[in-house]
Write an enzyme that holds these catalytic residues in place. Structure first.
Site, PDB file in Angstrom:
ATOM      1  N   CYS A  79       0.994  -1.300  -0.007  1.00 15.39           N
ATOM      2  CA  CYS A  79       0.090   0.039  -0.076  1.00 15.39           C
ATOM      3  C   CYS A  79       0.896   1.252  -0.174  1.00 15.39           C
ATOM      4  CB  CYS A  79      -1.050  -0.197   1.091  1.00 15.39           C
ATOM      5  SG  CYS A  79      -2.307   1.086   1.255  1.00 15.39           S
ATOM      6  N   ILE A  80       0.815   2.093   0.973  1.00 11.09           N
ATOM      7  CA  ILE A  80       1.581   3.475   1.086  1.00 11.09           C
ATOM      8  C   ILE A  80       2.835   3.171   1.426  1.00 11.09           C
ATOM      9  CG2 ILE A  80       0.663   4.147   3.405  1.00 11.09           C
ATOM     10  CD1 ILE A  80       1.158   6.449   0.305  1.00 11.09           C
TER      11      ILE A  80
END
Length: 219
Positions: free
Chosen positions: A137-138
Protein backbone atom coordinates in the site's frame (compact mmCIF):
# COMPACT_ATOMS: atom_id res chain seq x y z
CA UNK A 1 13.31 -24.49 12.59
CA UNK A 2 10.18 -22.60 11.58
CA UNK A 3 10.74 -19.42 9.61
CA UNK A 4 9.96 -16.28 11.62
CA UNK A 5 8.66 -12.99 10.24
CA UNK A 6 8.29 -9.68 12.06
CA UNK A 7 5.21 -7.61 11.18
CA UNK A 8 5.32 -3.87 11.93
CA UNK A 9 1.99 -2.13 12.60
CA UNK A 10 1.03 1.54 12.90
CA UNK A 11 -2.31 1.55 14.75
CA UNK A 12 -5.74 0.20 13.83
CA UNK A 13 -7.80 1.52 10.93
CA UNK A 14 -7.06 2.68 7.41
CA UNK A 15 -7.30 6.44 8.05
CA UNK A 16 -5.12 6.73 11.16
CA UNK A 17 -3.44 3.34 11.63
CA UNK A 18 -2.68 0.08 9.86
CA UNK A 19 -5.13 -1.07 7.20
CA UNK A 20 -7.10 -3.87 8.86
CA UNK A 21 -7.69 -6.08 5.81
CA UNK A 22 -4.06 -5.80 4.70
CA UNK A 23 -2.84 -6.75 8.16
CA UNK A 24 -5.25 -9.66 8.51
CA UNK A 25 -4.50 -11.01 5.04
CA UNK A 26 -0.77 -10.83 5.77
CA UNK A 27 -1.12 -12.77 9.03
CA UNK A 28 -3.48 -15.26 7.39
CA UNK A 29 -1.08 -16.05 4.57
CA UNK A 30 1.88 -16.40 6.94
CA UNK A 31 -0.12 -18.85 9.02
CA UNK A 32 -1.30 -20.79 5.96
CA UNK A 33 2.34 -21.23 4.93
CA UNK A 34 3.34 -22.40 8.41
CA UNK A 35 5.50 -19.32 9.01
CA UNK A 36 5.78 -18.00 12.55
CA UNK A 37 5.27 -14.30 13.13
CA UNK A 38 5.40 -11.66 15.86
CA UNK A 39 3.91 -8.19 15.64
CA UNK A 40 5.43 -4.91 16.75
CA UNK A 41 4.32 -1.26 16.93
CA UNK A 42 5.80 1.94 18.35
CA UNK A 43 4.70 2.85 21.88
CA UNK A 44 3.86 6.45 20.98
CA UNK A 45 0.84 8.71 20.73
CA UNK A 46 -0.70 8.48 17.27
CA UNK A 47 -0.72 11.54 15.01
CA UNK A 48 -4.48 12.03 15.36
CA UNK A 49 -7.72 10.07 15.64
CA UNK A 50 -10.09 9.75 12.68
CA UNK A 51 -13.77 8.85 12.89
CA UNK A 52 -13.88 6.08 10.30
CA UNK A 53 -17.62 6.58 9.79
CA UNK A 54 -17.31 10.22 8.73
CA UNK A 55 -13.57 10.20 7.87
CA UNK A 56 -13.21 13.37 9.94
CA UNK A 57 -10.60 14.03 12.62
CA UNK A 58 -11.82 13.66 16.20
CA UNK A 59 -10.56 16.73 18.02
CA UNK A 60 -9.32 16.35 21.56
CA UNK A 61 -9.02 12.54 21.47
CA UNK A 62 -5.67 10.83 21.92
CA UNK A 63 -4.74 7.19 21.31
CA UNK A 64 -1.59 5.11 21.63
CA UNK A 65 -0.23 3.37 18.51
CA UNK A 66 0.85 0.22 20.36
CA UNK A 67 -2.47 -0.10 22.18
CA UNK A 68 -4.44 0.45 18.99
CA UNK A 69 -2.29 -2.05 17.07
CA UNK A 70 -3.02 -4.60 19.80
CA UNK A 71 -6.65 -4.62 18.59
CA UNK A 72 -5.42 -6.23 15.36
CA UNK A 73 -3.38 -8.94 17.09
CA UNK A 74 -5.74 -9.95 19.91
CA UNK A 75 -3.29 -8.32 22.30
CA UNK A 76 -0.26 -10.31 21.16
CA UNK A 77 2.17 -7.52 20.27
CA UNK A 78 5.41 -5.96 21.48
CA UNK A 79 6.90 -2.45 21.42
CA UNK A 80 8.87 -1.68 18.25
CA UNK A 81 12.00 -1.11 20.35
CA UNK A 82 12.01 -4.84 21.12
CA UNK A 83 12.25 -5.86 17.45
CA UNK A 84 15.66 -7.45 16.83
CA UNK A 85 16.46 -8.37 13.23
CA UNK A 86 18.66 -11.29 14.25
CA UNK A 87 15.58 -13.05 15.70
CA UNK A 88 13.73 -13.02 12.36
CA UNK A 89 14.14 -14.15 8.77
CA UNK A 90 12.14 -11.28 7.21
CA UNK A 91 9.93 -8.29 8.00
CA UNK A 92 6.62 -7.14 6.50
CA UNK A 93 4.93 -3.75 6.83
CA UNK A 94 1.20 -3.51 5.93
CA UNK A 95 -0.14 -0.17 4.75
CA UNK A 96 -2.75 2.27 6.00
CA UNK A 97 -2.39 5.99 6.67
CA UNK A 98 -0.82 5.23 10.06
CA UNK A 99 2.34 4.38 8.13
CA UNK A 100 2.30 7.91 6.68
CA UNK A 101 1.24 9.56 9.95
CA UNK A 102 2.71 7.50 12.81
CA UNK A 103 5.70 5.66 11.34
CA UNK A 104 6.58 8.79 9.35
CA UNK A 105 5.23 12.24 8.51
CA UNK A 106 4.81 11.49 4.81
CA UNK A 107 1.10 12.41 4.91
CA UNK A 108 1.93 16.01 5.78
CA UNK A 109 5.47 16.47 4.48
CA UNK A 110 5.56 14.46 1.25
CA UNK A 111 9.08 14.14 -0.15
CA UNK A 112 10.41 16.21 2.79
CA UNK A 113 9.28 13.51 5.21
CA UNK A 114 11.17 11.97 8.09
CA UNK A 115 10.78 8.36 9.22
CA UNK A 116 10.29 7.49 12.88
CA UNK A 117 13.82 6.78 14.12
CA UNK A 118 12.79 3.65 16.05
CA UNK A 119 11.27 2.27 12.85
CA UNK A 120 14.40 2.99 10.84
CA UNK A 121 16.58 1.39 13.50
CA UNK A 122 14.36 -1.69 13.66
CA UNK A 123 14.63 -2.32 9.91
CA UNK A 124 18.32 -1.47 9.56
CA UNK A 125 19.42 -4.95 10.57
CA UNK A 126 17.22 -6.62 7.96
CA UNK A 127 18.79 -4.50 5.22
CA UNK A 128 22.33 -5.07 6.49
CA UNK A 129 21.83 -8.83 6.72
CA UNK A 130 20.07 -9.01 3.31
CA UNK A 131 16.90 -10.39 4.86
CA UNK A 132 13.69 -9.94 2.81
CA UNK A 133 11.61 -6.83 3.46
CA UNK A 134 7.98 -6.63 2.32
CA UNK A 135 5.91 -3.45 2.18
CA UNK A 136 2.43 -2.80 0.84
CA UNK A 137 0.00 0.00 0.00
CA UNK A 138 1.51 3.38 1.03
CA UNK A 139 4.39 1.82 2.99
CA UNK A 140 6.72 1.57 -0.06
CA UNK A 141 6.73 5.39 -0.21
CA UNK A 142 8.93 5.35 2.90
CA UNK A 143 11.64 3.18 1.32
CA UNK A 144 14.03 5.95 0.17
CA UNK A 145 14.17 7.43 3.68
CA UNK A 146 13.83 4.08 5.43
CA UNK A 147 16.22 1.87 3.46
CA UNK A 148 18.13 4.14 1.06
CA UNK A 149 18.24 5.36 -2.54
CA UNK A 150 17.88 3.38 -5.74
CA UNK A 151 15.48 0.69 -4.51
CA UNK A 152 12.66 -0.29 -6.87
CA UNK A 153 9.19 -0.24 -5.28
CA UNK A 154 5.55 0.21 -6.26
CA UNK A 155 2.44 1.92 -4.94
CA UNK A 156 0.53 1.04 -8.11
CA UNK A 157 0.00 4.01 -10.43
CA UNK A 158 -0.50 7.03 -8.13
CA UNK A 159 1.41 9.91 -9.82
CA UNK A 160 1.78 12.11 -6.74
CA UNK A 161 3.15 9.34 -4.51
CA UNK A 162 5.37 7.88 -7.24
CA UNK A 163 6.66 11.38 -7.91
CA UNK A 164 7.54 11.81 -4.23
CA UNK A 165 9.35 8.48 -4.25
CA UNK A 166 11.40 9.58 -7.25
CA UNK A 167 12.13 12.97 -5.67
CA UNK A 168 13.56 11.21 -2.60
CA UNK A 169 15.87 9.05 -4.71
CA UNK A 170 13.70 5.97 -5.03
CA UNK A 171 12.72 4.04 -8.15
CA UNK A 172 8.99 3.62 -8.73
CA UNK A 173 7.59 0.85 -10.91
CA UNK A 174 3.96 0.80 -12.05
CA UNK A 175 2.17 -2.34 -10.98
CA UNK A 176 -1.29 -3.94 -11.13
CA UNK A 177 -3.21 -4.56 -7.92
CA UNK A 178 -2.70 -8.31 -8.18
CA UNK A 179 1.05 -8.20 -8.76
CA UNK A 180 4.31 -7.40 -6.96
CA UNK A 181 7.57 -5.59 -7.65
CA UNK A 182 10.74 -7.32 -6.48
CA UNK A 183 14.08 -5.56 -6.07
CA UNK A 184 16.35 -8.60 -6.02
CA UNK A 185 19.51 -6.67 -5.20
CA UNK A 186 18.06 -5.12 -2.05
CA UNK A 187 15.63 -8.00 -1.37
CA UNK A 188 12.61 -5.70 -1.13
CA UNK A 189 9.13 -6.82 -2.23
CA UNK A 190 6.19 -4.42 -2.64
CA UNK A 191 2.55 -4.55 -3.79
CA UNK A 192 -0.12 -1.85 -4.26
CA UNK A 193 -2.84 -3.49 -2.12
CA UNK A 194 -5.45 -0.82 -1.22
CA UNK A 195 -3.68 1.87 -3.19
CA UNK A 196 -5.57 0.18 -6.04
CA UNK A 197 -7.81 -2.53 -4.62
CA UNK A 198 -11.57 -2.07 -4.77
CA UNK A 199 -12.39 -5.43 -3.17
CA UNK A 200 -10.75 -7.49 -0.46
CA UNK A 201 -10.18 -10.32 -2.94
CA UNK A 202 -8.11 -7.98 -5.15
CA UNK A 203 -5.97 -6.96 -2.19
CA UNK A 204 -5.61 -10.60 -1.16
CA UNK A 205 -4.16 -11.69 -4.51
CA UNK A 206 -1.27 -9.22 -4.38
CA UNK A 207 -0.66 -9.60 -0.65
CA UNK A 208 -0.58 -13.39 -0.86
CA UNK A 209 1.84 -13.10 -3.78
CA UNK A 210 4.07 -10.81 -1.69
CA UNK A 211 4.08 -13.18 1.29
CA UNK A 212 4.72 -16.16 -1.01
CA UNK A 213 7.74 -14.40 -2.54
CA UNK A 214 9.05 -13.45 0.91
CA UNK A 215 8.71 -17.14 1.84
CA UNK A 216 10.75 -18.18 -1.22
CA UNK A 217 13.44 -15.59 -0.46
CA UNK A 218 13.86 -16.91 3.10
CA UNK A 219 14.92 -20.35 1.82
Amino acid sequence: MTKQVAVVLAGCGVFDGSEIYETTLTLLRLDQLGIGYRCFAPDIEQHHVVNHLTQEEVTGEKRNVLQESARLTRGDIQPLTELKADEFDAVIVPGGFGVAKNLSDFASEGDNMQVLEAFKEALAGFLTDAKPIGLMCIAPALVPRLLGDGIAVTVGHDPSVSGAISAMGGLHRSCAVDDIVVDLEHRVVTTPAYMLATRISEAATGIFKLVDRIDEMMD
